[in-house]
Scaffold this motif. Structure first.
Motif, PDB file in Angstrom:
ATOM      1  N   LEU A 299      10.568   1.241  16.344  1.00 39.08           N
ATOM      2  CA  LEU A 299      10.567   0.885  14.925  1.00 39.08           C
ATOM      3  C   LEU A 299       9.154   0.958  14.363  1.00 39.08           C
ATOM      4  N   LEU A 300       8.206   0.387  15.092  1.00 41.53           N
ATOM      5  CA  LEU A 300       6.801   0.440  14.675  1.00 41.53           C
ATOM      6  C   LEU A 300       6.276   1.870  14.699  1.00 41.53           C
ATOM      7  N   THR A 301       6.683   2.642  15.697  1.00 42.78           N
ATOM      8  CA  THR A 301       6.272   4.047  15.788  1.00 42.78           C
ATOM      9  C   THR A 301       6.693   4.823  14.547  1.00 42.78           C
ATOM     10  N   ASP A 302       7.959   4.685  14.159  1.00 42.21           N
ATOM     11  CA  ASP A 302       8.470   5.405  12.987  1.00 42.21           C
ATOM     12  C   ASP A 302       7.732   4.960  11.718  1.00 42.21           C
ATOM     13  N   PHE A 303       7.473   3.670  11.618  1.00 48.78           N
ATOM     14  CA  PHE A 303       6.769   3.119  10.466  1.00 48.78           C
ATOM     15  C   PHE A 303       5.358   3.698  10.359  1.00 48.78           C
ATOM     16  N   MET A 304       4.692   3.857  11.490  1.00 46.48           N
ATOM     17  CA  MET A 304       3.342   4.423  11.503  1.00 46.48           C
ATOM     18  C   MET A 304       3.374   5.934  11.289  1.00 46.48           C
ATOM     19  N   ARG A 305       4.298   6.609  11.958  1.00 46.04           N
ATOM     20  CA  ARG A 305       4.349   8.079  11.923  1.00 46.04           C
ATOM     21  C   ARG A 305       4.540   8.612  10.504  1.00 46.04           C
ATOM     22  N   ASP A 306       5.347   7.928   9.714  1.00 48.97           N
ATOM     23  CA  ASP A 306       5.650   8.406   8.358  1.00 48.97           C
ATOM     24  C   ASP A 306       4.676   7.886   7.305  1.00 48.97           C
ATOM     25  N   GLY A 307       3.597   7.259   7.746  1.00 47.86           N
ATOM     26  CA  GLY A 307       2.523   6.868   6.835  1.00 47.86           C
ATOM     27  C   GLY A 307       2.691   5.530   6.148  1.00 47.86           C
ATOM     28  N   TYR A 308       3.768   4.805   6.452  1.00 46.67           N
ATOM     29  CA  TYR A 308       3.997   3.540   5.761  1.00 46.67           C
ATOM     30  C   TYR A 308       3.046   2.438   6.229  1.00 46.67           C
ATOM     31  N   PHE A 309       2.591   2.522   7.474  1.00 46.63           N
ATOM     32  CA  PHE A 309       1.636   1.524   7.951  1.00 46.63           C
ATOM     33  C   PHE A 309       0.326   1.630   7.175  1.00 46.63           C
ATOM     34  N   SER A 310      -0.154   2.860   6.987  1.00 40.52           N
ATOM     35  CA  SER A 310      -1.395   3.068   6.219  1.00 40.52           C
ATOM     36  C   SER A 310      -1.231   2.605   4.771  1.00 40.52           C
ATOM     37  N   LYS A 311      -0.061   2.922   4.181  1.00 39.32           N
ATOM     38  CA  LYS A 311       0.186   2.492   2.800  1.00 39.32           C
ATOM     39  C   LYS A 311       0.223   0.966   2.702  1.00 39.32           C
ATOM     40  N   HIS A 312       0.861   0.342   3.691  1.00 41.71           N
ATOM     41  CA  HIS A 312       0.942  -1.116   3.696  1.00 41.71           C
ATOM     42  C   HIS A 312      -0.447  -1.739   3.838  1.00 41.71           C
ATOM     43  N   LEU A 313      -1.262  -1.174   4.737  1.00 42.10           N
ATOM     44  CA  LEU A 313      -2.620  -1.684   4.918  1.00 42.10           C
ATOM     45  C   LEU A 313      -3.439  -1.569   3.634  1.00 42.10           C
ATOM     46  N   ASN A 314      -3.359  -0.420   2.982  1.00 40.79           N
ATOM     47  CA  ASN A 314      -4.109  -0.222   1.744  1.00 40.79           C
ATOM     48  C   ASN A 314      -3.690  -1.241   0.688  1.00 40.79           C
ATOM     49  N   ARG A 315      -2.385  -1.503   0.612  1.00 43.23           N
ATOM     50  CA  ARG A 315      -1.890  -2.482  -0.346  1.00 43.23           C
ATOM     51  C   ARG A 315      -2.383  -3.886  -0.005  1.00 43.23           C
ATOM     52  N   MET A 316      -2.330  -4.234   1.298  1.00 44.52           N
ATOM     53  CA  MET A 316      -2.733  -5.572   1.703  1.00 44.52           C
ATOM     54  C   MET A 316      -4.235  -5.782   1.534  1.00 44.52           C
ATOM     55  N   ARG A 317      -5.021  -4.726   1.707  1.00 45.53           N
ATOM     56  CA  ARG A 317      -6.467  -4.854   1.473  1.00 45.53           C
ATOM     57  C   ARG A 317      -6.733  -5.282   0.040  1.00 45.53           C
ATOM     58  N   LYS A 318      -6.012  -4.680  -0.895  1.00 50.64           N
ATOM     59  CA  LYS A 318      -6.190  -5.030  -2.311  1.00 50.64           C
ATOM     60  C   LYS A 318      -5.748  -6.465  -2.577  1.00 50.64           C
ATOM     61  N   ILE A 319      -4.617  -6.847  -1.997  1.00 52.87           N
ATOM     62  CA  ILE A 319      -4.094  -8.200  -2.212  1.00 52.87           C
ATOM     63  C   ILE A 319      -5.025  -9.253  -1.621  1.00 52.87           C
ATOM     64  N   TYR A 320      -5.471  -9.018  -0.369  1.00 53.25           N
ATOM     65  CA  TYR A 320      -6.348  -9.995   0.277  1.00 53.25           C
ATOM     66  C   TYR A 320      -7.730 -10.011  -0.374  1.00 53.25           C
ATOM     67  N   ARG A 321      -8.167  -8.864  -0.897  1.00 50.33           N
ATOM     68  CA  ARG A 321      -9.451  -8.838  -1.607  1.00 50.33           C
ATOM     69  C   ARG A 321      -9.381  -9.742  -2.843  1.00 50.33           C
ATOM     70  N   LYS A 322      -8.260  -9.661  -3.569  1.00 45.88           N
ATOM     71  CA  LYS A 322      -8.096 -10.509  -4.753  1.00 45.88           C
ATOM     72  C   LYS A 322      -8.054 -11.981  -4.372  1.00 45.88           C
ATOM     73  N   LYS A 323      -7.361 -12.290  -3.291  1.00 48.65           N
ATOM     74  CA  LYS A 323      -7.289 -13.684  -2.837  1.00 48.65           C
ATOM     75  C   LYS A 323      -8.657 -14.176  -2.396  1.00 48.65           C
ATOM     76  N   HIS A 324      -9.371 -13.300  -1.662  1.00 45.61           N
ATOM     77  CA  HIS A 324     -10.714 -13.642  -1.192  1.00 45.61           C
ATOM     78  C   HIS A 324     -11.642 -13.905  -2.372  1.00 45.61           C
ATOM     79  N   GLU A 325     -11.587 -13.031  -3.386  1.00 42.50           N
ATOM     80  CA  GLU A 325     -12.443 -13.189  -4.563  1.00 42.50           C
ATOM     81  C   GLU A 325     -12.099 -14.468  -5.314  1.00 42.50           C
TER      82      GLU A 325
END
Length: 471
Positions: free
Chosen positions: A346-372
């Motif tokens: 399940l994790l392999t498929d999630f990473m292979r199709d680029g969703y892990f990278s998309k999720h990380l990019n989204r979470m970076r923005k969310i956590y950056r806002k929370k951090h700020e």
């Protein structure tokens, strides 16, 4: 012997064979049937009790399996001698059984919590639905002890792209969390190894195996003090260089080189690099992994999907230097992977199709806002409240010059439904902190509640913005 006198109730849900088995077993235990006694034949007992011979056969078979009776071919079943268990009379337990405390906090500043509202459930559910199908029946069998090769290949590619790490899938070992993988690493490095740990540092390490042989090495604003490490006889050091836990310090470039040189000076010296939340950095460029700088195969890289995806997934991994691979295979060739194969794919498929990278990019923005938001609110309490470790990760440290101690302040916060975590919880050996210091994780608190959470915390401690400015 006389025919067994048992009353069988045909009107209950308990099967007749089970009633018969229990009756004979209890009679043997209570010495109502003596050792060596021949039990009635299946036919005779079936006729006597007006039940089928199959019922008798099942009951006798269970008694044989548990050692209460034995069988002699063409003769019958005989009662075996069994050892008596000593009976110890115990006082009745009148005290109520304690249940785990289920504290409900209005604000929980735990550094390990994530933003659950932002998880891509629909995409994750789609991949799970596709995976749990007849076509995946092979995944019901035991897989590779190191973890599924396809997942290790995805991790290898991700590490190269994001952390500058060049490794083969064969070097990666997958396990269900850091706590499960660390004992394997410790065994691989040998029982006679001398371990050095950051102080303060990751609290699970001493509890695993190192309580009596861990050497605490102090940490300052530039990370682990390598000069102090060089004074010890340690040959293994466990370090969180990209975002020291819990202080948030980043190991400086000078000390990185110094540490790698220290490791290169001894054949048995190794660095365990825990890169637990390197994905989230808010100031400056991402810090490269030590493993990517290592030219002498001295770094064991360790990371997890706990912060980047979810703590409950229980997927972590380490990357072994090539010289340690042969020893690993020799020691752990009988191990089984501790992460279910379906979860790995399940994790392999999630990473292979680029969703892990998309999720990380989204979470970076969310956590950056929370951090700020968190640092912005605390700036209104400056200079009374000082902040450190605010360049990366999912928590900051705050220090407050109050006369009360950390335990008392924590208790006050809890009475006000606020969970706060003292830095002293992460000490390997005592350190005199100038002021009470706490970790404040912001991952699990909604963005629109951070400001209120900070103000309520300050209020219960008797700190106001006006008081702060006056001082």
């Amino acid at each position: 012997m006389d025919m067994l006198m048992f009353t069988l109730d045909k009107n209950t849900a308990k099967p007749l064979y089970e009633q018969l088995y229990i009756g004979i077993k209890d009679a043997i235990i209570d010495k109502q049937i003596e050792v060596g006694t021949k039990l009635p034949s299946k036919k005779k007992l079936a006729d006597f009790l007006n039940i089928s011979q199959t019922t008798i056969e099942i009951a006798y078979s269970q008694l044989m399996a548990e050692g209460y009776v034995g069988s002699k071919p063409r003769i019958g079943f005989f009662v075996e001698e069994i050892d008596e268990l000593p009976f110890i009379e115990k006082e009745p337990l009148n005290m109520p059984i304690e249940t785990a405390k289920n504290n409900t906090y209005q604000f929980d500043f735990h550094p390990g919590k994530i933003d659950t509202d932002s998880f891509p459930f629909s995409i994750w559910r789609k991949y799970a639905k596709n995976l749990y199908d007849q076509s995946s029946k092979e995944l019901l069998q035991i897989g590779d002890p190191q973890g599924e090769f396809v997942l290790r290949a995805e991790i290898s590619n991700y590490l190269y792209q994001s952390r500058g790490i060049t490794c083969k899938p064969e070097q990666i070992v997958i396990g269900s969390g850091t706590e499960q993988l660390l004992p394997m690493i410790l065994r691989l490095l040998g029982d006679d190894s001398k371990f050095a740990l950051e102080n303060p540092g990751y609290s699970a390490i001493p509890r695993i195996q190192l309580e009596n042989r861990a050497l605490p090495i102090p940490v300052d604003d530039d990370g682990l003090m390598v000069d102090e490490l060089e004074k010890t006889n340690a040959n293994i050091v466990y370090i969180t260089p990209s975002h020291q836990f819990p202080t948030g310090a980043v190991l400086s470039a000078t000390r990185r080189t110094q540490l790698l040189n220290w490791a290169a000076k001894g054949e048995d010296r190794y660095i365990i690099e825990d890169d637990y939340d390197s994905e989230f950095r808010y100031k400056g460029k991402p810090i490269p992994a030590l493993q990517g700088m290592d030219q002498n195969n001295k770094v064991i890289y360790l990371s997890t999907f706990t912060k980047s995806l979810m703590p409950s997934l229980r997927v972590a991994y380490f990357v072994l230097p090539l010289p340690l691979l042969a020893k690993y295979k020799q020691l752990f060739n009988f191990y089984s992977a501790t992460v279910p194969r379906f979860d790995q794919h399940l994790l392999t498929d999630f990473m292979r199709d680029g969703y892990f990278s998309k999720h990380l990019n989204r979470m970076r923005k969310i956590y950056r806002k929370k951090h700020e938001k968190l640092t912005e609110v605390f700036e209104t309490y400056y200079p009374l409240v000082s902040i450190t470790g605010d360049k990366a990760g999912m928590h900051i440290l705050i220090s407050i010059p109050l006369s009360k101690g950390e335990d008392e302040l924590k208790e006050i916060a809890e009475k006000n439904k606020i969970a706060i975590y003292p830095v002293s919880d992460y000490l390997l050996s005592p350190i005199e902190w100038k002021f009470p210091t706490f970790l404040l994780g912001f991952g699990g608190i909604p963005l629109d509640q951070i400001e209120e959470g900070v103000h309520q915390l300050m209020k219960c401690w008797g700190i106001s913005k006006s008081t702060s400015k006056a001082r």
